[in-house]
Design an enzyme around this catalytic site. Structure first.
Site, PDB file in Angstrom:
ATOM      1  CE  LYS A  47      -1.818   1.638   3.930  1.00  0.00           C
ATOM      2  NZ  LYS A  47      -1.263   2.788   4.446  1.00  0.00           N
ATOM      3  CG  ASN A  48       2.175   2.667   3.518  1.00  0.00           C
ATOM      4  OD1 ASN A  48       1.324   2.840   3.107  1.00  0.00           O
ATOM      5  ND2 ASN A  48       2.697   2.598   4.757  1.00  0.00           N
ATOM      6  CB  CYS A 143      -4.769  10.390  11.272  1.00  0.00           C
ATOM      7  SG  CYS A 143      -3.094   9.756  11.874  1.00  0.00           S
ATOM      8  NE  ARG A 148       1.013  10.753  10.144  1.00  0.00           N
ATOM      9  CZ  ARG A 148       0.690   9.650   9.624  1.00  0.00           C
ATOM     10  NH1 ARG A 148      -0.716   9.119  10.104  1.00  0.00           N
ATOM     11  NH2 ARG A 148       0.775   9.020   8.329  1.00  0.00           N
ATOM     12  CG  ASP A 332       3.250   1.437   9.376  1.00  0.00           C
ATOM     13  OD1 ASP A 332       3.482   1.784   8.018  1.00  0.00           O
ATOM     14  OD2 ASP A 332       3.152   2.370  10.174  1.00  0.00           O
ATOM     15  NE  ARG A 424      -7.686   4.603   5.238  1.00  0.00           N
ATOM     16  CZ  ARG A 424      -7.121   5.658   5.803  1.00  0.00           C
ATOM     17  NH1 ARG A 424      -7.519   6.128   6.897  1.00  0.00           N
ATOM     18  NH2 ARG A 424      -5.919   6.248   5.065  1.00  0.00           N
TER      19      ARG A 424
HETATM   20  C1  EPZ Z   1       4.380   6.946   6.208  1.00  0.00           C
HETATM   21  O1  EPZ Z   1       3.819   8.009   6.898  1.00  0.00           O
HETATM   22  C2  EPZ Z   1       3.475   5.723   6.075  1.00  0.00           C
HETATM   23  N1  EPZ Z   1       2.315   6.084   5.238  1.00  0.00           N
HETATM   24  C3  EPZ Z   1       3.131   5.618   7.498  1.00  0.00           C
HETATM   25  O2  EPZ Z   1       2.192   4.441   7.266  1.00  0.00           O
HETATM   26  C4  EPZ Z   1       4.192   4.958   8.332  1.00  0.00           C
HETATM   27  O3  EPZ Z   1       3.759   4.920   9.813  1.00  0.00           O
HETATM   28  C5  EPZ Z   1       5.165   6.132   8.311  1.00  0.00           C
HETATM   29  O4  EPZ Z   1       5.573   6.506   7.031  1.00  0.00           O
HETATM   30  C6  EPZ Z   1       6.557   5.854   9.062  1.00  0.00           C
HETATM   31  O5  EPZ Z   1       7.024   4.731   8.379  1.00  0.00           O
HETATM   32  C7  EPZ Z   1       2.326   6.030   4.021  1.00  0.00           C
HETATM   33  O6  EPZ Z   1       3.513   5.660   3.499  1.00  0.00           O
HETATM   34  C8  EPZ Z   1       1.182   6.452   3.178  1.00  0.00           C
HETATM   35  P1  EPZ Z   1       6.578  10.209   8.245  1.00  0.00           P
HETATM   36  P2  EPZ Z   1       4.344   9.602   6.619  1.00  0.00           P
HETATM   37  O7  EPZ Z   1       6.826  11.456   7.128  1.00  0.00           O
HETATM   38  O8  EPZ Z   1       5.171   9.735   5.666  1.00  0.00           O
HETATM   39  C9  EPZ Z   1       6.769  13.399  11.704  1.00  0.00           C
HETATM   40  C10 EPZ Z   1       0.234   2.747   7.718  1.00  0.00           C
HETATM   41  O9  EPZ Z   1      -0.392   2.370   8.918  1.00  0.00           O
HETATM   42  N2  EPZ Z   1       6.631  14.517  10.369  1.00  0.00           N
HETATM   43  O10 EPZ Z   1       7.915   9.056   7.969  1.00  0.00           O
HETATM   44  O11 EPZ Z   1       3.384  10.482   7.203  1.00  0.00           O
HETATM   45  C11 EPZ Z   1       5.371  12.583  11.656  1.00  0.00           C
HETATM   46  O12 EPZ Z   1       4.261  13.397  12.485  1.00  0.00           O
HETATM   47  C12 EPZ Z   1       0.758   4.240   7.625  1.00  0.00           C
HETATM   48  O13 EPZ Z   1       0.346   2.284   6.482  1.00  0.00           O
HETATM   49  C13 EPZ Z   1       6.798  15.873  10.877  1.00  0.00           C
HETATM   50  O14 EPZ Z   1       6.735  16.222  11.952  1.00  0.00           O
HETATM   51  O15 EPZ Z   1       5.460   9.410   7.921  1.00  0.00           O
HETATM   52  C14 EPZ Z   1       5.847  11.213  12.369  1.00  0.00           C
HETATM   53  O16 EPZ Z   1       5.869  11.721  13.773  1.00  0.00           O
HETATM   54  C15 EPZ Z   1       0.555   5.074   8.924  1.00  0.00           C
HETATM   55  N3  EPZ Z   1       6.835  16.612   9.620  1.00  0.00           N
HETATM   56  C16 EPZ Z   1       7.363  11.295  11.819  1.00  0.00           C
HETATM   57  O17 EPZ Z   1       7.647  12.575  11.585  1.00  0.00           O
HETATM   58  C17 EPZ Z   1       6.678  16.301   8.369  1.00  0.00           C
HETATM   59  O18 EPZ Z   1       6.929  17.103   7.665  1.00  0.00           O
HETATM   60  C18 EPZ Z   1       7.462  10.204  10.635  1.00  0.00           C
HETATM   61  O19 EPZ Z   1       6.310  10.563   9.805  1.00  0.00           O
HETATM   62  C19 EPZ Z   1       6.475  14.967   8.142  1.00  0.00           C
HETATM   63  C20 EPZ Z   1       6.483  14.145   9.293  1.00  0.00           C
END
Ligand code: EPZ
Length: 443
Positions: A47-48, A143, A148, A332, A424
């Site tokens: 999915k990701n 969420c 996020r 995840d 999802r």
């Molecule tokens: C991706 O989300 C995945 N989603 C998530 O999977 C996964 O948990 C996550 O990466 C971490 O591996 C998809 O790929 C669609 P991040 P993403 O940016 O990109 C903070 C699932 O269950 N952050 O690596 O949103 C953020 O809040 C989902 O399939 C900022 O602060 O994750 C988090 O605490 C859930 N500012 C951390 O960094 C930003 O601009 C990591 O987020 C971006 C992120």
């Protein structure tokens, strides 16, 4: 690809696509626990990886064909969003596991009513700016698992010359002179920010270096697809990506990488329920720290013809774990591993370092008799001999599936409510587990 109604109807023998349109919100899953698992489980495309790969369709007017596509509600939502931008997304091939994306961008608006359904919609921002030099994308909002924010996405695009204004819940972005390459150092690892900026840099003028970039296999899969489309990217698989922008990208065909989280989820299922399963199409090299933790917990994962074999050796042992960016233990998989630890012998300390609120499965597991104490970003799990079935509520995708896993091991009946979260990210979970002997049904 619009909502389910206007998709080409599946051919004979194809899996009914309608099953995968996120189910409906009153669907529930009933599990009668205590049955070991034996059989084969097909692992589909990630999915990701599929979500960012679909947004790569915005980077060219030529046809992008993705195969090994999972039949998931989130990808349907992404299809609706791309259609809004003018990109037609069609399911072709039998079972609908091939997506063909084509068309010219006719709108750079990503509206709130679509973006709010799926946060990954923010990934259209980089491609739209790269091709149209302007975009209006709804902020995804938070969420269940955390705020996020997308500040790293926006700061990186600003470094590439974009003017960003936040107004009315939308990102208003413009770069009249076109994006320029930049040296971008991420203060911490972000999967989405790496993906957005990787796509933007592919069509920027000049060189971009992304340092402290995310290294998840889904990132490498996106980079491999972009290279097949004509992008010039060095350092794939490392935490430093160097991109030489090109004037245009062309079409390509790309198979989506197998889903390592689906793989880990069913490996935990075999660990919790007992028995032995084969995960067809799964890759051990993408499981990294997860396979090590499973082995320590007493779950053996080995490579066999066509995928992986997973079986619980003897008893389960409490194993400490901390989530980290790849190649560390994936966040995840934290909820699923917690379920496994609930029925392991001894205690396990589980620490969540990525998201600020990702223990919502803990109180639900406790209602099934688990012994879990949450202290901030850590949880102590003391294993119990067995869990008791109970009605439980899911709050996010991975919490949902962790409750299904717990139900497999629990005595009596477990009813998991709100399974639209599950649909999802997991294709036909009750069918895959049921085919291996679990007593599970969607009601
Ligand atoms: C991706 O989300 C995945 N989603 C998530 O999977 C996964 O948990 C996550 O990466 C971490 O591996 C998809 O790929 C669609 P991040 P993403 O940016 O990109 C903070 C699932 O269950 N952050 O690596 O949103 C953020 O809040 C989902 O399939 C900022 O602060 O994750 C988090 O605490 C859930 N500012 C951390 O960094 C930003 O601009 C990591 O987020 C971006 C992120």
């Amino acid at each position: 690809m619009g909502s389910g109604a206007d998709w080409p109807q599946p051919g004979p023998g194809a899996e009914p696509l309608a099953l995968f349109f996120g189910g409906c919100c009153v669907d529930r899953i009933l599990i009668r626990g205590g049955r070991p698992l034996h059989g084969d489980i097909p692992i589909r495309g990630a999915k990701n990886a599929g979500l960012p790969l679909m947004t790569a369709g915005l980077l060219t007017d030529e046809r992008l064909v993705l195969s090994n596509v999972p039949l998931l509600a989130d990808l349907d939502t992404m299809g609706d969003l791309l259609a809004q931008h003018g990109i037609a997304v069609e399911r072709v091939g039998n079972e609908g596991r091939v997506l063909s994306l084509g068309g010219r961008i006719t709108s750079t608006l990503a509206p709130y009513d679509i973006v709010r359904k799926m946060r990954a919609s923010i990934l259209v921002l980089g491609p739209l700016l790269a091709r149209c030099r302007e975009a209006k994308v709804s902020l995804p909002g938070g969420c269940a698992i955390g705020a996020r924010p997308v500040d790293l996405h926006l700061k990186g695009l600003e470094q590439m010359g974009a003017e960003i204004r936040l107004e009315g819940g939308y990102v208003h972005a413009a770069v009249p002179q076109g994006l320029r390459g930049a040296d971008i150092l991420f203060p911490f690892v972000s999967v989405g920010a790496t993906e957005n900026l990787l796509m933007a840099a592919s069509l920027a003028q000049g060189r971009t270096v992304l340092s402290n970039a995310a290294r998840e296999p889904e990132i490498s899969d996106l980079a491999d697809c972009l290279v097949a489309m004509g992008a010039r990217i060095e350092g794939i698989g490392t935490d430093q990506l160097t991109i030489e922008g090109v004037a245009a990208l062309h079409g390509a065909e790309h198979p989506i990488v197998p889903d390592r989280i689906e793989t880990g989820t069913y490996a935990c299922a075999a660990g919790i329920a007992g028995g032995e399963v084969r995960l067809l199409g799964a890759r051990l090299d993408h499981m990294a720290a997860l396979a090590v933790a499973l082995a320590e917990a007493g779950v053996e994962v080995s490579e066999v013809e066509g995928g992986l074999a997973v079986r619980r050796l003897n008893g389960l042992h409490g194993t400490d774990m901390k989530t980290e960016p790849y190649p560390g233990f994936p966040t995840d998989m934290q909820a699923q591993f917690m379920s496994l630890m609930c029925v392991a012998e001894g205690a396990a300390m589980i620490t969540e370092t990525i998201f600020e609120n990702r223990f919502m499965h803990a109180p639900e597991l406790s209602r099934m008799g688990a012994r879990i104490n949450v202290h901030g970003s850590s949880a102590i799990v003391r294993g119990v001999r067995s869990l008791q079935g109970a009605p439980v509520m899911a709050t996010d995708l991975r919490a949902s599936v962790s409750l299904v896993l717990a139900g497999l091991a629990a005595r009596g009946e477990t009813m998991v409510n709100r399974v639209y979260h599950l649909d999802r990210g997991y294709e036909a979970v009750e069918r895959k587990l049921g085919a291996c002997g679990a007593d599970i049904e969607r009601v």
